[in-house]
Design a protein around this motif. Structure first.
Motif, PDB file in Angstrom:
ATOM      1  N   GLY A 227      22.134 -23.205   7.879  1.00  0.00           N
ATOM      2  CA  GLY A 227      22.968 -24.268   8.435  1.00  0.00           C
ATOM      3  C   GLY A 227      24.352 -23.778   8.788  1.00  0.00           C
ATOM      4  N   VAL A 228      25.214 -24.720   9.138  1.00  0.00           N
ATOM      5  CA  VAL A 228      26.532 -24.370   9.654  1.00  0.00           C
ATOM      6  C   VAL A 228      27.436 -23.752   8.600  1.00  0.00           C
ATOM      7  CG1 VAL A 228      27.654 -26.585   9.204  1.00  0.00           C
ATOM      8  CG2 VAL A 228      28.359 -25.229  11.189  1.00  0.00           C
ATOM      9  N   THR A 229      27.182 -23.991   7.306  1.00  0.00           N
ATOM     10  CA  THR A 229      28.064 -23.410   6.295  1.00  0.00           C
ATOM     11  C   THR A 229      28.012 -21.888   6.301  1.00  0.00           C
ATOM     12  OG1 THR A 229      26.335 -23.647   4.624  1.00  0.00           O
ATOM     13  CG2 THR A 229      28.050 -25.339   4.679  1.00  0.00           C
ATOM     14  N   GLY A 230      27.018 -21.305   6.961  1.00  0.00           N
ATOM     15  CA  GLY A 230      26.937 -19.851   7.007  1.00  0.00           C
ATOM     16  C   GLY A 230      28.215 -19.189   7.493  1.00  0.00           C
ATOM     17  N   VAL A 231      28.837 -19.767   8.521  1.00  0.00           N
ATOM     18  CA  VAL A 231      30.053 -19.140   9.061  1.00  0.00           C
ATOM     19  C   VAL A 231      31.198 -19.264   8.066  1.00  0.00           C
ATOM     20  CG1 VAL A 231      29.355 -19.470  11.458  1.00  0.00           C
ATOM     21  CG2 VAL A 231      30.717 -21.244  10.339  1.00  0.00           C
ATOM     22  N   VAL A 249      22.735 -15.532   1.392  1.00  0.00           N
ATOM     23  CA  VAL A 249      21.470 -15.478   2.126  1.00  0.00           C
ATOM     24  C   VAL A 249      21.417 -16.620   3.126  1.00  0.00           C
ATOM     25  CG1 VAL A 249      20.194 -14.323   0.283  1.00  0.00           C
ATOM     26  CG2 VAL A 249      20.288 -16.825   0.331  1.00  0.00           C
ATOM     27  N   ARG A 250      20.639 -16.421   4.157  1.00  0.00           N
ATOM     28  CA  ARG A 250      20.405 -17.421   5.205  1.00  0.00           C
ATOM     29  C   ARG A 250      21.735 -18.010   5.701  1.00  0.00           C
ATOM     30  NH1 ARG A 250      15.029 -20.650   3.022  1.00  0.00           N
ATOM     31  NH2 ARG A 250      16.404 -21.278   1.334  1.00  0.00           N
ATOM     32  N   TYR A 251      22.684 -17.108   6.005  1.00  0.00           N
ATOM     33  CA  TYR A 251      24.003 -17.576   6.419  1.00  0.00           C
ATOM     34  C   TYR A 251      24.240 -17.475   7.926  1.00  0.00           C
ATOM     35  CZ  TYR A 251      25.416 -12.603   6.134  1.00  0.00           C
ATOM     36  OH  TYR A 251      25.515 -11.244   6.285  1.00  0.00           O
ATOM     37  N   ILE A 252      23.210 -17.185   8.693  1.00  0.00           N
ATOM     38  CA  ILE A 252      23.318 -17.229  10.149  1.00  0.00           C
ATOM     39  C   ILE A 252      22.758 -18.569  10.623  1.00  0.00           C
ATOM     40  CG2 ILE A 252      22.562 -16.205  12.327  1.00  0.00           C
ATOM     41  CD1 ILE A 252      22.410 -13.517  10.880  1.00  0.00           C
ATOM     42  N   PRO A 253      23.592 -19.438  11.218  1.00  0.00           N
ATOM     43  CA  PRO A 253      23.098 -20.754  11.653  1.00  0.00           C
ATOM     44  C   PRO A 253      22.000 -20.626  12.710  1.00  0.00           C
ATOM     45  CG  PRO A 253      25.502 -20.721  11.604  1.00  0.00           C
ATOM     46  CD  PRO A 253      25.045 -19.304  11.431  1.00  0.00           C
ATOM     47  N   LEU A 254      20.930 -21.377  12.522  1.00  0.00           N
ATOM     48  CA  LEU A 254      19.809 -21.384  13.462  1.00  0.00           C
ATOM     49  C   LEU A 254      19.569 -22.819  13.928  1.00  0.00           C
ATOM     50  CD1 LEU A 254      17.329 -19.067  11.518  1.00  0.00           C
ATOM     51  CD2 LEU A 254      18.888 -18.408  13.366  1.00  0.00           C
ATOM     52  N   ASP A 255      19.182 -22.976  15.186  1.00  0.00           N
ATOM     53  CA  ASP A 255      19.062 -24.339  15.714  1.00  0.00           C
ATOM     54  C   ASP A 255      17.874 -25.104  15.157  1.00  0.00           C
ATOM     55  OD1 ASP A 255      16.905 -23.292  17.109  1.00  0.00           O
ATOM     56  OD2 ASP A 255      17.722 -23.688  19.100  1.00  0.00           O
ATOM     57  N   ASN A 256      16.961 -24.407  14.488  1.00  0.00           N
ATOM     58  CA  ASN A 256      15.855 -25.097  13.809  1.00  0.00           C
ATOM     59  C   ASN A 256      15.880 -24.845  12.306  1.00  0.00           C
ATOM     60  OD1 ASN A 256      15.086 -22.441  13.657  1.00  0.00           O
ATOM     61  ND2 ASN A 256      13.012 -22.747  14.459  1.00  0.00           N
ATOM     62  N   PHE A 257      17.007 -24.298  11.815  1.00  0.00           N
ATOM     63  CA  PHE A 257      17.188 -23.966  10.397  1.00  0.00           C
ATOM     64  C   PHE A 257      16.062 -23.061   9.879  1.00  0.00           C
ATOM     65  CE2 PHE A 257      19.091 -28.294  10.864  1.00  0.00           C
ATOM     66  CZ  PHE A 257      20.411 -27.883  10.832  1.00  0.00           C
ATOM     67  N   GLY A 258      15.519 -22.246  10.776  1.00  0.00           N
ATOM     68  CA  GLY A 258      14.465 -21.333  10.356  1.00  0.00           C
ATOM     69  C   GLY A 258      13.198 -22.042   9.921  1.00  0.00           C
ATOM     70  N   GLU A 259      12.992 -23.248  10.469  1.00  0.00           N
ATOM     71  CA  GLU A 259      11.817 -24.070  10.142  1.00  0.00           C
ATOM     72  C   GLU A 259      11.756 -24.461   8.671  1.00  0.00           C
ATOM     73  OE1 GLU A 259       9.664 -25.414  12.172  1.00  0.00           O
ATOM     74  OE2 GLU A 259      10.483 -24.490  13.984  1.00  0.00           O
ATOM     75  N   ILE A 260      12.932 -24.564   8.019  1.00  0.00           N
ATOM     76  CA  ILE A 260      12.968 -25.074   6.650  1.00  0.00           C
ATOM     77  C   ILE A 260      13.662 -26.435   6.665  1.00  0.00           C
ATOM     78  CG2 ILE A 260      13.054 -22.755   5.685  1.00  0.00           C
ATOM     79  CD1 ILE A 260      16.043 -23.339   5.015  1.00  0.00           C
ATOM     80  N   ASP A 283      24.438 -14.903 -11.994  1.00  0.00           N
ATOM     81  CA  ASP A 283      25.055 -15.813 -12.955  1.00  0.00           C
ATOM     82  C   ASP A 283      25.179 -17.238 -12.416  1.00  0.00           C
ATOM     83  OD1 ASP A 283      25.871 -13.762 -14.988  1.00  0.00           O
ATOM     84  OD2 ASP A 283      27.027 -13.007 -13.281  1.00  0.00           O
ATOM     85  N   PHE A 284      25.030 -17.386 -11.111  1.00  0.00           N
ATOM     86  CA  PHE A 284      25.363 -18.663 -10.483  1.00  0.00           C
ATOM     87  C   PHE A 284      24.670 -18.738  -9.132  1.00  0.00           C
ATOM     88  CE2 PHE A 284      28.071 -21.198  -7.670  1.00  0.00           C
ATOM     89  CZ  PHE A 284      28.479 -22.257  -8.453  1.00  0.00           C
ATOM     90  N   GLY A 285      24.189 -19.921  -8.787  1.00  0.00           N
ATOM     91  CA  GLY A 285      23.594 -20.122  -7.470  1.00  0.00           C
ATOM     92  C   GLY A 285      24.059 -21.426  -6.866  1.00  0.00           C
ATOM     93  N   ALA A 286      24.115 -21.462  -5.542  1.00  0.00           N
ATOM     94  CA  ALA A 286      24.513 -22.691  -4.852  1.00  0.00           C
ATOM     95  C   ALA A 286      23.828 -22.744  -3.500  1.00  0.00           C
ATOM     96  CB  ALA A 286      26.031 -22.761  -4.670  1.00  0.00           C
ATOM     97  N   ALA A 287      23.523 -23.958  -3.055  1.00  0.00           N
ATOM     98  CA  ALA A 287      22.923 -24.162  -1.739  1.00  0.00           C
ATOM     99  C   ALA A 287      23.624 -25.330  -1.059  1.00  0.00           C
ATOM    100  CB  ALA A 287      21.430 -24.443  -1.856  1.00  0.00           C
ATOM    101  N   PHE A 288      23.589 -25.308   0.282  1.00  0.00           N
ATOM    102  CA  PHE A 288      24.215 -26.355   1.084  1.00  0.00           C
ATOM    103  C   PHE A 288      23.210 -26.907   2.075  1.00  0.00           C
ATOM    104  CE2 PHE A 288      27.421 -22.970   0.352  1.00  0.00           C
ATOM    105  CZ  PHE A 288      28.187 -23.645  -0.593  1.00  0.00           C
ATOM    106  N   ASP A 289      23.522 -28.096   2.607  1.00  0.00           N
ATOM    107  CA  ASP A 289      22.651 -28.680   3.625  1.00  0.00           C
ATOM    108  C   ASP A 289      23.089 -28.245   5.020  1.00  0.00           C
ATOM    109  OD1 ASP A 289      24.982 -30.177   3.758  1.00  0.00           O
ATOM    110  OD2 ASP A 289      23.944 -32.055   4.160  1.00  0.00           O
ATOM    111  N   GLY A 290      22.456 -28.832   6.037  1.00  0.00           N
ATOM    112  CA  GLY A 290      22.669 -28.382   7.405  1.00  0.00           C
ATOM    113  C   GLY A 290      24.102 -28.452   7.860  1.00  0.00           C
ATOM    114  N   ASP A 291      24.817 -29.548   7.523  1.00  0.00           N
ATOM    115  CA  ASP A 291      26.185 -29.727   8.020  1.00  0.00           C
ATOM    116  C   ASP A 291      27.245 -29.431   6.985  1.00  0.00           C
ATOM    117  OD1 ASP A 291      25.569 -32.066   6.560  1.00  0.00           O
ATOM    118  OD2 ASP A 291      27.068 -33.212   7.668  1.00  0.00           O
ATOM    119  N   GLY A 292      26.847 -29.025   5.781  1.00  0.00           N
ATOM    120  CA  GLY A 292      27.801 -28.499   4.818  1.00  0.00           C
ATOM    121  C   GLY A 292      28.479 -29.499   3.923  1.00  0.00           C
TER     122      GLY A 292
END
Length: 561
Positions: A227-231, A249-260, A283-292
């Motif tokens: 998603g957009v948070t990659g940048v 990981v997966r920090y390059i925004p894709l217009d289909n979110f890599g089909e996930i 020690d720590f993990g975090a994830a974001f959605d499409g628009d951050g």
């Protein structure tokens, strides 16, 4: 070159009613003739006279159809008297970044092209939402105004010959109907990163992550889910905090979110969970959605932090963040379905506490009035009064600040908090894309139980646990600042021991209906048991009372969080 706008006749299109956060539909719906044009025109018309000579922010999460929609919006905005658009390079702007830009440059508002955590790509979802002058989502009265206009629209204005690229940073000027029209393409990260640096102590966070003075590195794994948070992750974590290439990981925004499905929870962010669980070095993990704007936090070995607990822990430790040391803490708030863990922190710290309907817009008035500093929703949204949106990256930096301050890991921080305050066991069952009529029938069944009052005072048992119903209602809210009212915000079943069952139809889907069932139970002593096992009896009682399976035919939820 002088350009001239034209008026194009059109007719109303059914179903353009904004939900909790704007209009969301399938991409192919937005691609239908005049669908996007109609909605953008009505969104602009709803601004009234303020639109003339105004500046708007424009950008989104980069999902499919963003580029086409930006080009259309530029043409329509120019034809309707907007003087300037500020656009993120390549059309990229996270929702928190849009809020920050609106507030920094004090512009009329912003158009955000996102369907948030919904899937992207040509087969999936697109969305358009509007943020007002304070940087927050459009209030109900403005959304209603936009919708009313969509039911009567007869024409839209457009400058067909206005072509403006936004792939590179720069400023473009045009003459439209004898007036200057400007498009400024900006780096999508600059303003937001400067804001984060004004809130957090970046040198301390960098020291935490890199390790020094005999302290080992604190290894993080950040998943932007394409998603957009990659940048922003690249700029903040890789460049500013030097977290290391393997930390993102997966920090390059894709217009289909890599089909996930870019929704940061235990189901859709399973890759992150498995990586942290199976690799002792993280020690720590975090994830974001499409628009951050959403976030999920996990600790070592994928120890999961519920959004309700995340809000409570941050509320209890704001003294470690420079922004709050400087500006003070004025109050806390949560959405109604969110577990009440933060309520106990507010009580101990003698801070105001607010319970509001679902939707970030309800926090904005409280923040503008200086009565709210920290807030959150159980749907993985956390934020503060630095902007008027939930903010995923902010939440991660806040957690890292707490970890740096306390010199403890995520699990130890949570267990310490539970020992002090007790634990709200909490889960949410999502039944996605249910048949709309069936979902409505189920809610009508629950409304019938409210009207008759027949189950209030009754006890229900499952697996050796018994719950007695104290109250059943449909939550309503009166804004303490402007006295506006929000009715029918979710059916609540409140039990005598403080446990709760809540049923809502979500306003963030693009098709069908999503039924959300929230289960919340407070325990003072038994704070380290398995959450799903603790809550299973209450889940079963909720299914029994609602007759969800009978109405929808669903045997299992789509997602459990």
């Amino acid at each position: 070159m002088s350009l001239t706008s034209v008026v194009v006749p059109t007719t109303p299109i059914e179903g353009q009613k904004p939900g909790t956060s704007g209009l969301r539909k399938k991409v192919k719906v937005f691609m239908e003739p005049n669908y996007t044009e109609n909605f953008i025109q009505c969104l602009l018309d709803a601004q009234g006279e303020k639109l003339q000579g105004s500046t708007l922010v424009l950008g989104g999460d980069g999902r499919y159809y963003t580029t086409k929609c930006i080009r259309l919006t530029i043409k329509i905005a120019a034809a309707n008297g907007v003087s300037k658009l500020i656009i993120g390079q390549r059309g990229l702007l996270s929702t928190p970044a849009v809020s920050s830009l609106i507030r920094t440059y004090k512009v009329l508002g912003g158009i955000v092209l996102t369907a948030s955590h919904n899937p992207g790509g040509i087969r999936n979802d697109f969305g358009i939402k509007y943020n007002i002058e304070n940087g927050g989502p459009a209030p109900d009265h403005l959304s209603h105004r936009i919708y009313d206009l969509t039911t009567t629209i007869k024409q839209y204005k457009i400058v067909h010959d206005l072509d403006c690229e936004f792939q590179e940073i720069g400023t473009h000027s045009f003459q439209v109907d004898g007036k200057e029209f400007t498009v400024e393409v900006i780096d999508p990260t600059d303003n937001y990163v400067e804001l984060m640096k004004s809130i957090f102590d970046f040198p301390k966070l960098k020291t935490l992550i890199r390790g020094t003075d005999g302290q080992p590195p604190f290894n993080v794994l950040i998943d932007s889910m394409n998603g957009v948070t990659g940048v922003y992750v690249k700029r903040i974590f890789l460049d500013e905090l030097n977290s290391g290439q393997d930390s993102a990981v997966r920090y390059i925004p894709l217009d289909n979110f890599g089909e996930i499905h870019p929704d940061p929870n235990l189901t859709y962010a399973k890759d992150l969970v498995d990586s942290v669980k199976n690799n002792e070095s993280f020690d720590f993990g975090a994830a974001f959605d499409g628009d951050g704007d959403r976030n999920m936090i996990i600790g070592k070995r994928a120890f999961f932090v519920t959004p309700s607990d995340s809000l409570a822990v941050l509320a209890n430790n704001l003294e470690c963040i420079p922004y709050f040391k400087k500006n003070g803490v004025h109050g806390f708030a949560r959405s109604m379905p969110t577990a009440a863990a933060v309520d106990r922190v507010a009580q101990k710290l003698n801070k105001e506490m607010f319970e509001v309907p679902t939707g970030w817009k309800y926090f904005g008035n409280l923040m503008d009035a200086g009565r709210l500093s920290l807030c959150g929703e159980e749907s993985f949204g956390t934020g503060s009064d630095h902007i008027r949106e939930k903010d995923g990256i902010w939440a991660v930096l806040a957690w890292l600040s707490v970890i740096e301050y306390k010199r403890k890991g995520v699990e130890d921080i949570l267990k310490e908090h539970w020992q002090l305050y007790g634990r709200n066991y909490f889960t949410r069952y999502d039944y996605e894309e249910c048949e709309s009529d069936a979902a409505s029938d189920m809610m009508q069944h629950l409304e019938g139980l409210i009207k008759t009052g027949e189950i209030v005072g009754k006890s229900f048992s499952d697996s050796g646990k018994q719950y007695k119903i104290k109250k059943m209602d449909n939550f309503s809210y009166t804004d303490p600042i402007d006295n506006s009212e929000a009715m029918n915000q979710g059916v609540r079943i409140l039990f005598e021991d403080g446990s709760r069952l809540i049923f809502r139809l979500s306003g963030t889907g693009s098709s069908g209906a999503t039924i959300r069932v929230y289960i919340d139970s407070y325990e003072k002593e038994n704070v380290t048991a398995d959450a799903q096992a603790m809550l299973k009896p209450l889940v079963n009682i909720g299914l029994q009372i609602s007759k969800l399976k009978e109405f929808t035919g669903r045997e299992e939820p789509t997602v459990i969080t």
